[in-house]
Design an enzyme around this catalytic site. Structure first.
Site, PDB file in Angstrom:
ATOM      1  N   LYS A  11       0.863  -1.179   0.000  1.00 17.97           N
ATOM      2  CA  LYS A  11       0.000   0.000   0.000  1.00 17.97           C
ATOM      3  C   LYS A  11       0.906   1.238   0.000  1.00 17.97           C
ATOM      4  CE  LYS A  11      -3.780  -2.123   2.658  1.00 17.97           C
ATOM      5  NZ  LYS A  11      -4.848  -2.049   1.664  1.00 17.97           N
ATOM      6  N   ARG A  86      -9.363 -12.699   1.773  1.00 22.79           N
ATOM      7  CA  ARG A  86     -10.081 -13.847   1.215  1.00 22.79           C
ATOM      8  C   ARG A  86      -9.229 -15.111   1.276  1.00 22.79           C
ATOM      9  NH1 ARG A  86     -10.909 -10.877  -4.348  1.00 22.79           N
ATOM     10  NH2 ARG A  86     -10.993  -9.214  -2.791  1.00 22.79           N
TER      11      ARG A  86
END
Length: 250
Positions: A11, A86
């Site tokens: 990020k 996920r």
């Protein structure tokens, strides 16, 4: 996710601050189990699992194009390391599936601050419920939406579509499931908060238990990226209130 750097797809540009809040899904499970222990709703059994991981950069970090075999034996191709939530939940969902097959009338849920797409879709302060067909037949998301509205813990309902399942399939023989649709330049996919439901079903083997199968399993995913609230706001504890009320309604 105790902290999310994005992994090797890091990020960048100052968007990492506040990622200590990426644990709000697991925190909601802990809060719900504490609430269940206090309320002790009659006639139901509640099992909570917490998928724990820190998404960091390092020599042992997973990378794009890596193929990881899930608990269900599905070969999952990594596309972006900042879609770690996920990945962390897939094997735990597979375990929950195995437990569901040993009981009757089981209802599976996953809860996570999974996608920025969820917040961009419905805005801050709202959870999103996405469900498979068996859960829709049972009215799970609609019930959560109604109960949440009455208890100040609001939900919006999204639908999982055929293209979400198509996008989770690989066109190659080297893997079975795609972590994200291809081609992709960023994580900001068009159906960003719906696709993970199809991914989870494929990676965990839940797609063997569709509504038309001999052993259907109800599954609902709750994306709380918008409702958990971001630092410096205080955490909201969503969706604990709605889920506790939902359990009492069963």
């Amino acid at each position: 996710v105790t902290y999310d750097t994005g992994g090797l797809d890091i990020k960048a540009g100052g968007i990492m601050a506040g990622m200590h809040r990426d644990k709000c899904g697991a925190a909601a499970v802990a809060g719900l189990m504490k609430t269940v222990a206090l309320l002790r709703p009659a006639g139901i059994r509640v099992i909570g699992h917490m998928s724990m991981v820190r998404n960091s950069c390092g020599a042992d970090g997973y990378v794009a194009d890596e193929v990881i075999v899930s608990r269900a034996g599905r070969r999952v191709r990594v596309v972006h390391t900042d879609a770690e939530g996920r990945m962390a939940m897939a094997d735990v969902l597979c375990l929950a599936k195995e437990q569901a097959l040993e009981t009757t009338n089981a209802k599976l849920f996953t809860i996570a601050t999974l996608t920025g797409h969820a917040k961009r879709t419905v805005g801050g302060g709202y959870s999103i419920a996405c469900e498979n067909k068996r859960a829709k037949q049972l009215g799970i998301a609609a019930s959560l939406q109604s109960i949440g509205e009455a208890n100040g813990d609001p939900f919006e309902v999204s639908n999982v579509r055929r293209e979400d399942f198509d996008n989770a399939k690989s066109e190659y023989g080297t893997e079975d499931v795609m972590q994200l649709p291809m081609p992709i330049a960023t994580k900001a996919t068009v159906r960003g908060h719906q696709f993970p439901v199809a991914f989870h079903m494929a990676a965990s083997g839940l797609d063997d238990h569709m509504a038309s199968s001999s052993s259907p399993i109800s599954y609902t995913h709750l994306d709380i990226a918008g409702s958990a609230l971001e630092h410096p706001e205080l955490p909201s504890a969503a969706p604990v209130t709605a889920l506790a009320a939902f359990l009492q309604s069963l």
